[in-house]
Design a protein around this motif. Sequence first.
Motif: not given
Length: 453
Positions: A334-337, A339, A372-376, A380-381
Amino acid sequence: MSNLFQKPLFTYVVMLFFIVLGTGVLLIPFTDNYLALAIVLTIEYIIFLNMISYFSRILIKPVEKAIDTMEEIQKGNYGVRLQNGPTMVGTLNTKINGLASHLNQLATKKNLRLEQLNTLVNNTESSLILIDERGFIQLINTKFINMFGGKAENYLSQLYYDVLENEACIKAVQKAFVSENSIKESFTHYIGIKKLYYEISGIPIFNDQNNLKGAVLVIRDITDLKKLESMRKDFVANVSHELRTPITSMKGFAETLLDGGMSNEETTREFLRIIYNESHRMQLLIEDLLTLSRLENENFRLVLNTINVKDITQDIIPTFMYHAEAKKLTLHVDIEENVVFKADKERVKQIFINLIDNAINYTPENGHIYLKVEKQEEYVHINVSDTGIGIDKEKIPRIFERFYRVDKARSRNTGGTGLGLAIIKHIVEVHEGEIEIESEVNKGTSMHVYLPL
């Protein structure tokens, strides 16, 4: 003329009175006009009194002021001054003022140097004690108080063997005095249950005539050095062990083949496969050691570029999907677009590889792995979780140590070097990021990496 009746002038006034009176007694036989004689003597006495008063103001009073000023200077009050004048007393006052001014400058310089010396002594990283030739403590710095406790007044001007509680300190002073040579030793010291290592140096002090005038004790905290030395020894021992095991295995199988084991093709292929696997394991170990060495080098510099997480994961995810399927595991991604952040692409890729590889190695069949990769906010988390064997809470603080393995047998069977998490930690640190871990035995582990945008 009121000053005539004060000491020391009153004494001279009385003496002058008796001198005039005596003169009158001597002149009585030579005159019959006693009234005229009394008037003349009285006028004479008054004239002399005025002369004494005048010279008192001109000479004696300024001299008394000069004496008082010198007494103040003697007490250390260099700010006092006298009024200058054209007379000899004025010249004396000028000289005294010059002396006071010069002493004031010397005192200012002395105080400045003492302040600088105290600042230097009290801010040095080592404890300092100055002991004179009689054994009395003359100087002690703040670091010593912090190390051994107490107050400075409890030590100053006291015999060292009466106030120093540490036996190593007392022996160091005695050896320095007896041998008249510098000595250096180490000892342990406990603050509560905390064990500290100290290095003590005893240095004798000599004057220009080469006579012993005292000694200086310098005590340095070497606890961190001891820990580093212990880590170095452990590291060398671990590297030696990790290299010895595959080398011994390769050597044994090679000797078997050379002694006639090649007659059986199936055995030969199995032995060669083992030799290949062990040599590959050695190669991985050496590569990881070189990676760690480069990361820890003070001259190491990151190659920073603007990177997109998708560009990194699309290169490695297919390979790990294959490995996961081979172990009957499910890898969820699950990788956020979009990033995008600034980092060293190859080092960040290594973080992904090591984290996912660990998750696959420590997760049993039919388990799940989540990437899982997302912006926080400003980070970058990167989160890699699994349903694997987990880690005991007591062992979590050690997992970033080199060669530390939660399950040693499993690590060696999967070809792990025990350096993966240590490498991740260094990469995260040089990026000024953070790494956190959550784990529960038999339920799984979740690794969190935060890299600045």
